[in-house]
Every structure is written in C-alpha cells, then in structure tokens.
Write an enzyme that holds these catalytic residues in place. Structure first.
Site, mmCIF file in Angstrom:
data_model
loop_
_atom_site.group_PDB
_atom_site.id
_atom_site.type_symbol
_atom_site.label_atom_id
_atom_site.label_comp_id
_atom_site.label_asym_id
_atom_site.label_seq_id
_atom_site.Cartn_x
_atom_site.Cartn_y
_atom_site.Cartn_z
ATOM 1 C CG ASP A 117 -1.912 -1.115 1.235
ATOM 2 O OD1 ASP A 117 -2.318 -1.550 0.146
ATOM 3 O OD2 ASP A 117 -2.298 -1.563 2.330
ATOM 4 C CE1 TYR B 15 3.998 -6.852 3.751
ATOM 5 C CE2 TYR B 15 3.200 -9.112 3.915
ATOM 6 C CZ TYR B 15 3.365 -7.939 3.187
ATOM 7 O OH TYR B 15 2.907 -7.866 1.900
#
Length: 267
Positions: free
Chosen positions: A53, A111
């Site tokens: 994003d 992540y």
C-alpha cells in the site's frame, strides 16, 4: 525470445502510492518499468510478488522482468539502478526459467511492523516507524501473550479491510513475535499470505493490548468473532515493511521456506 530475470528490490514507500502502477500517481512498478524501458523499450511491465500500500516499505519485493537480450546479472543490476530514483534499488538479479511467476510461486512472507515509543518522536524515525506516544513502555509481555493466539490456520475476517477482494479470509500465520527493547519495538508476522491491511490491523490491536486498553485473551475472542468491528484500529502504513519472501525451492531463489511448502500454490 525473451529472457526472464528475477529481481529482489527494496524501496522506501514514503513518496509512493503503493507498488501497483497508477494512472497519474507515483508507484514503484511504474518507476521500475521506466528504468527497464530505458534499456529495452519493448520490455513488458514488471510483475511483483504482491502489492504494498501507499507508504509501505519493502526490502524484499520480488519482481519478474523480461528482456529482449541476455544480460550478465551484475550489469543488469547496475544498469537498472542507474535509471532508478534513489528511493528504489535493485539488490539482486538472477535469471529464472520461463515458467517462473513470482506471485504464484511464493510460499511465505515476512512482514515487520516497526514502532517507536516515548513522550517525543525521534525525528530520525519519522515515516519509518509508527510513534506510539506514552510515558510508559508498551507492555511487551501482554502483547506477546496476545500474539500467541494468532498463529495457525484461521478465518481472519476480524482483521480484514472491508474492501478486501480475497476469495477467502482463511490464512495461515506461522509466527508472530514481539521483539526489541524500549523505545524501539518490532512486530514480526510470518505467514503464507495476508489479507488487505491484515498486518496493520493486527499491529494496531496488539498496541491496544500493550497500552492496557484490551486484555491479551481478547485476541482469541476477536479472532473467533470474525467481525472487523471487534478488532483494533488499523496501524499507519509507514511502520510496515515487507522484509522477506520465500519461493518454492525448485526455482532456486533465496533460501527455502522455513515453514515448508504447501501442496497447493497459495498465491
């Protein structure tokens, strides 16, 4: 005959509107394509392992490119970087078989969500860590206990953005860890794949536990509820990093997944 190459790329996401190419906004995919076309004007669009994003950073975005001629990997790396802006870099290049496709052949990702704590934000961490204001450190023990409910194969609807287009909310989380000493904290998430904003929602919920606004055991109930309204707020994008991607071992890219490989391709 096109020549396919795998690129490991890194970027600081602050000035980008995400990985995916946009009509008028700056994207990482567009910058890579522009650099590639400077070397090979007919080259097709680079294909990434997955989207990030706006504002999200990456150290290990896997990218497939195809060139019209053979390149020595180091020369291709140097040539691409010469045409890229300073906030995007190609770190590794290797030739791959024609059938390789980064999104389909990835089996796990890591992540890391990075947090800074304290009464004042460290200016050197600005846009690199989410600053959580507070005079007292976050309760790491409670956050670790809460995180222990997340690993496994679950329906993660409670941690899914309402606009997520994934066909199923079921995902497998291999590991969640709370690391780092005050005032720095890293939340590590490893899994086969992730829903839209899933890591950021899990991070935001764990921080609420660290602040004492939720109990650690609430995570179990939130997960079982399958209701986004039950989880915490979505942590800001600038604390999130795509740190590692593991691919099927048969392609010879990086190290094998520490979690093994599923019978079916997860992406």
């Amino acid at each position: 005959m096109p020549f396919p190459f795998f690129l490991r790329t890194a970027y600081v996401g602050t000035a980008f509107h995400g990985w995916q190419i946009q009509t008028s906004l700056r994207s990482v995919q567009a910058e890579l394509w522009r650099a590639l076309q400077a070397l090979d004007p007919e080259a097709p669009m680079p294909q990434g392992t997955g989207r990030t994003d706006a504002g999200v950073h990456a150290r290990a975005q896997g990218v497939l490119i195809r060139t019209a001629r053979a390149w020595e990997p180091y020369r291709l790396l140097a040539a691409l970087n010469a045409h890229l802006p300073a906030d995007v870099r190609v770190l590794h290049v290797q030739p791959v078989p024609e059938a390789f496709w980064p999104r389909h052949h990835a089996v796990a990702k890591r992540y890391v969500y990075r947090i800074g704590e304290g009464a004042a934000e460290d200016p050197f961490w600005r846009d690199r860590r989410w600053h959580v204001h507070g005079a007292a450190p976050l309760d790491r023990e409670a956050m670790a206990q809460a995180a222990s409910f997340l690993p496994g194969t679950h329906d993660f609807s409670s941690f899914r953005h309402q606009e997520c287009a994934a066909r199923t909310p079921v995902r497998t989380i291999h590991r969640v860890a709370v690391t780092g000493a005050w005032p720095a904290m890293d939340l590590v998430f490893e899994g086969n794949r992730f829903l839209m904003h899933q890591v950021r929602i899990m991070a935001g919920t764990l921080v609420e536990v660290g602040k004492g606004r939720r109990r650690a055991e609430d995570l179990q109930e939130i997960l079982a509820a399958r209701d986004r309204r039950r989880a915490g707020h979505t942590a800001p994008a600038h604390g999130l990093y795509l740190e590692e991607v593991w691919y099927q071992a048969r392609w010879g890219i990086g190290s094998p997944s520490p979690w093994g490989e599923p019978d079916e391709e997860p992406f």
